[in-house]
Design an enzyme around this catalytic site. Structure first.
Site, PDB file in Angstrom:
ATOM      1  N   GLU A 197     -10.362  -3.572  -5.947  1.00 41.58           N
ATOM      2  CA  GLU A 197      -9.633  -2.454  -5.136  1.00 41.58           C
ATOM      3  C   GLU A 197     -10.022  -1.159  -5.831  1.00 41.58           C
ATOM      4  O   GLU A 197      -9.799  -0.989  -7.116  1.00 41.58           O
ATOM      5  CB  GLU A 197      -8.032  -2.686  -5.128  1.00 41.58           C
ATOM      6  CG  GLU A 197      -7.722  -3.637  -4.429  1.00 41.58           C
ATOM      7  CD  GLU A 197      -6.111  -3.658  -4.074  1.00 41.58           C
ATOM      8  OE1 GLU A 197      -5.910  -2.594  -3.880  1.00 41.58           O
ATOM      9  OE2 GLU A 197      -5.444  -4.550  -4.175  1.00 41.58           O
ATOM     10  N   SER A 256       0.841  -1.355  -0.233  1.00 39.79           N
ATOM     11  CA  SER A 256       0.019   0.118  -0.105  1.00 39.79           C
ATOM     12  C   SER A 256       0.811   1.176   0.084  1.00 39.79           C
ATOM     13  O   SER A 256       1.749   1.417  -0.774  1.00 39.79           O
ATOM     14  CB  SER A 256      -1.055   0.096   1.135  1.00 39.79           C
ATOM     15  OG  SER A 256      -2.051   0.915   1.005  1.00 39.79           O
ATOM     16  N   HIS A 294      -7.636  -5.108  -1.212  1.00 37.39           N
ATOM     17  CA  HIS A 294      -6.603  -4.482  -0.965  1.00 37.39           C
ATOM     18  C   HIS A 294      -5.502  -5.304  -0.006  1.00 37.39           C
ATOM     19  O   HIS A 294      -6.172  -5.932   0.918  1.00 37.39           O
ATOM     20  CB  HIS A 294      -6.790  -3.125  -0.455  1.00 37.39           C
ATOM     21  CG  HIS A 294      -5.659  -2.143  -0.032  1.00 37.39           C
ATOM     22  ND1 HIS A 294      -4.800  -1.793  -1.141  1.00 37.39           N
ATOM     23  CD2 HIS A 294      -5.040  -1.769   0.800  1.00 37.39           C
ATOM     24  CE1 HIS A 294      -3.925  -0.755  -0.846  1.00 37.39           C
ATOM     25  NE2 HIS A 294      -4.101  -0.844   0.470  1.00 37.39           N
TER      26      HIS A 294
END
Length: 307
Positions: free
Chosen positions: A238, A144, A268
């Site tokens: 996502e 991320s 995610h």
């Protein structure tokens, strides 16, 4: 795993309670609680350390004593998360790659907005180099926001003519803080974790009014020439899906070796579902093989050039 089983997990995630406290402290407490009692394994040793003046944890899996090292940068929108929350995936990769890992506790926004996290991650990478460890023994891995940070580290190394790591694994990279990817809206109904409003909140905390198009903030807009091979893994459910797709295209256009894996029906950083979803374990297996291949390839090339 069947589509029905995956959908059941997605539905559970979508129905999970979320914190009503939208302050950074409230979000951190909620995020940390998800990792509080996660077992890393009896064969894992975790030891506090510092790297380049930044707090970190050394992670050693029994028998995983290869000469390489994984520098792991956790996710959390630059606002939440820690070396502890990143230890789960760092350990999973260390186990598969057969090499130690170090997870970094870089500073967080809003107390320390951009470029503080970049400065910390880059200082850690430079410290590995300054310790005498060749770049061919270093790989980056991140999820991320941490994946965006890993890209910023590599771009900073290129700027300063430092050697690049052997490669990087990027899980669901957040690479566009201007939030211009089509999936930001097109995938909102599918994403069980985030929507545009939530992502914007994290971006605002980190940017603190600074330019979201800065290449160290949004590397999807950077010239990636000279970066090492990249493996990008992302779930199709996502809002950040297009960050990965555009990043891979940008890397390819910059003549960077890049592999993009889009795993259908997963959210995610789905690798956190290892042990529950077969596809998560399989993705980690592929990431581990990528790291082994990169460490072996760069070590061979370094030895060849030295001879």
């Amino acid at each position: 795993m069947s589509q029905q089983q995956r959908q059941e997990i997605i539905d559970l995630m979508r129905g999970a309670p979320s914190s009503d406290d939208r302050t950074p402290a409230g979000q951190r407490a909620s995020f940390d609680s998800q990792f509080k009692d996660y077992p890393l394994g009896d064969d894992v040793t975790v030891r506090p350390t510092t790297l380049g003046g930044v707090d970190a944890v050394d992670i050693t899996v029994e028998g995983a004593d290869g000469q390489g090292v994984i520098l792991y940068l956790h996710g959390g929108g630059y606002v939440v998360g820690s070396a502890n929350t990143g230890s789960q995936l760092a350990t999973a990769l260390a186990r598969r790659a057969g090499t130690p890992a170090v997870a970094l506790d870089y500073r967080l926004a809003p107390e320390d907005p951009f470029p503080a996290p970049v400065d910390d991650a880059y200082a850690a990478y430079r410290a590995l180099l300054d310790s005498g460890r060749p770049a061919s023994d270093i790989v980056l891995a991140a999820d991320s926001a941490g994946a965006g940070l890993a890209l910023a580290v590599m771009l900073s190394a290129r700027r300063d003519s430092l050697p690049q790591p052997a490669g990087a694994v990027l899980f669901s990279p957040w690479a566009d803080l201007s939030l211009t990817g089509e999936s930001m809206d097109a995938r909102q109904a599918l994403d069980p974790i985030f929507d545009r409003e939530q992502i914007q909140w994290y971006a605002d905390q980190y940017l603190a009014g600074q330019d979201p198009l800065d290449e160290l903030v949004s590397p999807v807009f950077a010239d990636l020439t000279g970066l090492p091979p990249l493996l990008i893994q992302v779930g199709s459910y996502e809002v950040l899906l297009d960050d990965s797709i555009r990043l891979a295209a940008r890397a390819a256009a910059s003549e960077v070796d890049v592999s993009l894996e889009v795993v259908a029906g997963l959210p995610h950083v789905f690798q956190y579902l290892a042990g529950q979803v077969d596809e998560a374990d399989e993705a980690l297996d592929r990431a581990g093989r990528f790291l082994v291949d990169r460490l072996d390839a760069r070590s061979y090339e370094a030895a060849r050039q030295a001879s």
